[in-house]
Write a protein that holds these residues in place. Structure first.
Motif, PDB file in Angstrom:
ATOM      1  N   VAL A  39       0.834  -1.207   0.000  1.00  0.00           N
ATOM      2  CA  VAL A  39       0.000   0.000   0.000  1.00  0.00           C
ATOM      3  C   VAL A  39       0.867   1.255   0.000  1.00  0.00           C
ATOM      4  O   VAL A  39       0.644   2.196  -0.784  1.00  0.00           O
ATOM      5  CB  VAL A  39      -0.949   0.006   1.214  1.00  0.00           C
ATOM      6  CG1 VAL A  39      -1.681   1.342   1.319  1.00  0.00           C
ATOM      7  CG2 VAL A  39      -1.963  -1.127   1.105  1.00  0.00           C
ATOM      8  N   VAL A  40       1.875   1.286   0.876  1.00  0.00           N
ATOM      9  CA  VAL A  40       2.744   2.474   0.958  1.00  0.00           C
ATOM     10  C   VAL A  40       3.556   2.643  -0.326  1.00  0.00           C
ATOM     11  O   VAL A  40       3.748   3.768  -0.807  1.00  0.00           O
ATOM     12  CB  VAL A  40       3.673   2.375   2.183  1.00  0.00           C
ATOM     13  CG1 VAL A  40       4.694   3.510   2.182  1.00  0.00           C
ATOM     14  CG2 VAL A  40       2.860   2.412   3.467  1.00  0.00           C
ATOM     15  N   TYR A  43       1.362   4.146  -2.832  1.00  0.00           N
ATOM     16  CA  TYR A  43       1.217   5.574  -2.527  1.00  0.00           C
ATOM     17  C   TYR A  43       2.446   6.345  -3.009  1.00  0.00           C
ATOM     18  O   TYR A  43       2.330   7.439  -3.579  1.00  0.00           O
ATOM     19  CB  TYR A  43       1.046   5.737  -1.021  1.00  0.00           C
ATOM     20  CG  TYR A  43       1.069   7.158  -0.523  1.00  0.00           C
ATOM     21  CD1 TYR A  43      -0.070   7.949  -0.567  1.00  0.00           C
ATOM     22  CD2 TYR A  43       2.242   7.720   0.002  1.00  0.00           C
ATOM     23  CE1 TYR A  43      -0.050   9.260  -0.100  1.00  0.00           C
ATOM     24  CE2 TYR A  43       2.276   9.024   0.470  1.00  0.00           C
ATOM     25  CZ  TYR A  43       1.123   9.782   0.412  1.00  0.00           C
ATOM     26  OH  TYR A  43       1.153  11.075   0.862  1.00  0.00           O
ATOM     27  N   THR A  47       2.576   9.533  -5.620  1.00  0.00           N
ATOM     28  CA  THR A  47       2.804  10.863  -5.059  1.00  0.00           C
ATOM     29  C   THR A  47       4.246  11.355  -5.108  1.00  0.00           C
ATOM     30  O   THR A  47       4.506  12.520  -4.802  1.00  0.00           O
ATOM     31  CB  THR A  47       2.348  10.888  -3.587  1.00  0.00           C
ATOM     32  OG1 THR A  47       3.110   9.921  -2.842  1.00  0.00           O
ATOM     33  CG2 THR A  47       0.864  10.558  -3.475  1.00  0.00           C
ATOM     34  N   TRP A  51       9.652   5.478  -7.428  1.00  0.00           N
ATOM     35  CA  TRP A  51       9.061   4.478  -6.537  1.00  0.00           C
ATOM     36  C   TRP A  51      10.061   3.421  -6.054  1.00  0.00           C
ATOM     37  O   TRP A  51       9.683   2.540  -5.285  1.00  0.00           O
ATOM     38  CB  TRP A  51       7.903   3.773  -7.238  1.00  0.00           C
ATOM     39  CG  TRP A  51       8.328   2.988  -8.459  1.00  0.00           C
ATOM     40  CD1 TRP A  51       8.469   3.478  -9.721  1.00  0.00           C
ATOM     41  CD2 TRP A  51       8.681   1.604  -8.514  1.00  0.00           C
ATOM     42  NE1 TRP A  51       8.897   2.479 -10.576  1.00  0.00           N
ATOM     43  CE2 TRP A  51       9.029   1.322  -9.857  1.00  0.00           C
ATOM     44  CE3 TRP A  51       8.742   0.575  -7.564  1.00  0.00           C
ATOM     45  CZ2 TRP A  51       9.432   0.053 -10.262  1.00  0.00           C
ATOM     46  CZ3 TRP A  51       9.142  -0.694  -7.982  1.00  0.00           C
ATOM     47  CH2 TRP A  51       9.476  -0.940  -9.317  1.00  0.00           C
ATOM     48  N   ALA A 173       8.323   8.040   1.612  1.00  0.00           N
ATOM     49  CA  ALA A 173       7.320   7.002   1.366  1.00  0.00           C
ATOM     50  C   ALA A 173       7.925   5.820   0.602  1.00  0.00           C
ATOM     51  O   ALA A 173       7.581   4.664   0.859  1.00  0.00           O
ATOM     52  CB  ALA A 173       6.140   7.581   0.589  1.00  0.00           C
ATOM     53  N   LEU A 224       2.773   7.332   8.001  1.00  0.00           N
ATOM     54  CA  LEU A 224       2.727   8.566   7.211  1.00  0.00           C
ATOM     55  C   LEU A 224       2.581   9.784   8.127  1.00  0.00           C
ATOM     56  O   LEU A 224       3.198  10.833   7.893  1.00  0.00           O
ATOM     57  CB  LEU A 224       1.585   8.502   6.195  1.00  0.00           C
ATOM     58  CG  LEU A 224       1.772   7.466   5.075  1.00  0.00           C
ATOM     59  CD1 LEU A 224       0.521   7.373   4.212  1.00  0.00           C
ATOM     60  CD2 LEU A 224       2.982   7.806   4.204  1.00  0.00           C
TER      61      LEU A 224
END
Length: 300
Positions: A39-40, A43, A47, A51, A173, A224
């Motif tokens: 999930v992170v 994200y 964002t 990645w 993140a 977060l």
């Protein structure tokens, strides 16, 4: 945000205690961070500008975080909570900021611990002894659980110190997502080594509720929040969240499980906080001045 973070992490100790009645400890932690990491990382892909880590330093800092902050901390914590309550575990983990100061002095040579600082360090460890309330004639399951939780807090503190020297442009993140996935892989390895199996999982309503809460709220949302607050208020003020977590954990243990914190545990927590206050007295004094300054009226 500070109150939410303390609530999410404080209640996680109780959620772990509930889930451990239905899921083996290492497997429980591994599955939690399988999902949270994906999930992170998703994200981060949406964002941030990249990645995945690039270069040796970025992969190394991610590996350190995964090994110490995710795998070491959670693996030992989940093992320890098989023997002690979530409220007691939260009190012992509140020693982490004290150990962080000690590790920073030993590993990174960041300042010297002397005078009142040495006394503060001693108070921190005395607090853990008060919580353990050892019986000289026996070494029971409680002592094993307290030792496991103590080393889980040490792993978290050491991991935070070891990541400091790395100066990278890796988005937080992205680092967090990969650290969770690397840590979950290590936890799966430990789970297999212990002989844990998926067939040992009981898919009850409490187990599923505990897993979802720990993964989404205490995992994704809380981490977060943590990094956002770290950027806004700095590490000294944010360290204080560790001293609100045991209060939340004790309240939730009473409401959900009917468990009470005894006088020895409460006294130990107070002594641990006193140790932290002595170690960080200058930073706390500066923090107090800032807070007073924010609340003072201005005249024109």
């Amino acid at each position: 945000m500070f109150a939410l973070l303390a609530t999410f992490w404080g209640t996680s100790f109780v959620a772990i205690e509930v889930g451990l009645h239905h899921v083996p400890p290492m497997l429980f932690a591994a599955l939690r961070y399988d999902v949270a990491g994906l999930v992170v990382l998703g994200y981060a892909a949406v964002t941030t500008d990249r990645w995945r880590p690039r270069g040796r330093d970025e992969w190394l800092v991610t590996l350190v975080a995964g090994a110490f902050i995710i795998a070491g901390y959670h693996g030992l914590l989940y093992m320890g909570e098989q023997y002690v309550s979530g409220a007691i575990a939260a009190v012992i983990v509140s020693l982490s900021p004290v150990m962080t100061v000690a590790f920073a002095a030993l590993v990174l040579r960041e300042g010297r611990i002397e005078g009142l600082g040495v006394l503060g360090l001693a108070f921190g460890f005395v607090g853990v002894v008060l919580v353990a309330n050892p019986d000289p004639g026996a070494l029971g399951a409680d002592a094993v659980g307290i030792a496991l939780v103590f080393f889980s807090g040490a792993s978290f503190a050491l991991g935070g110190v070891l990541t400091r020297p790395f100066d990278t442009d890796l988005p937080v993140a992205t680092m967090e997502g990969w650290a969770m996935l690397l840590g979950s892989a290590m936890l799966h390895g430990a789970s297999v080594a212990r002989g844990e199996r998926l067939v040992d999982v009981s898919l009850t309503v409490p187990a599923v509720a505990s897993f979802v809460y720990l993964t989404v709220i205490s995992g994704v949302v809380a981490f977060l929040l943590y990094f956002e607050l770290l950027d806004r208020v700095g590490p000294t003020e944010l360290n204080l969240v560790g001293y609100l977590e045991p209060v939340v954990a004790a309240l939730m243990s009473w409401l959900v499980l009917g468990e009470f914190v005894d006088v020895a545990t409460a006294t130990g927590f107070a002594v641990i906080f006193l140790g932290f206050a002595l170690l960080k007295r200058e930073s706390l004094a500066a923090l107090g001045e800032r807070i007073v300054g924010r609340g003072s009226p201005s005249y024109s």
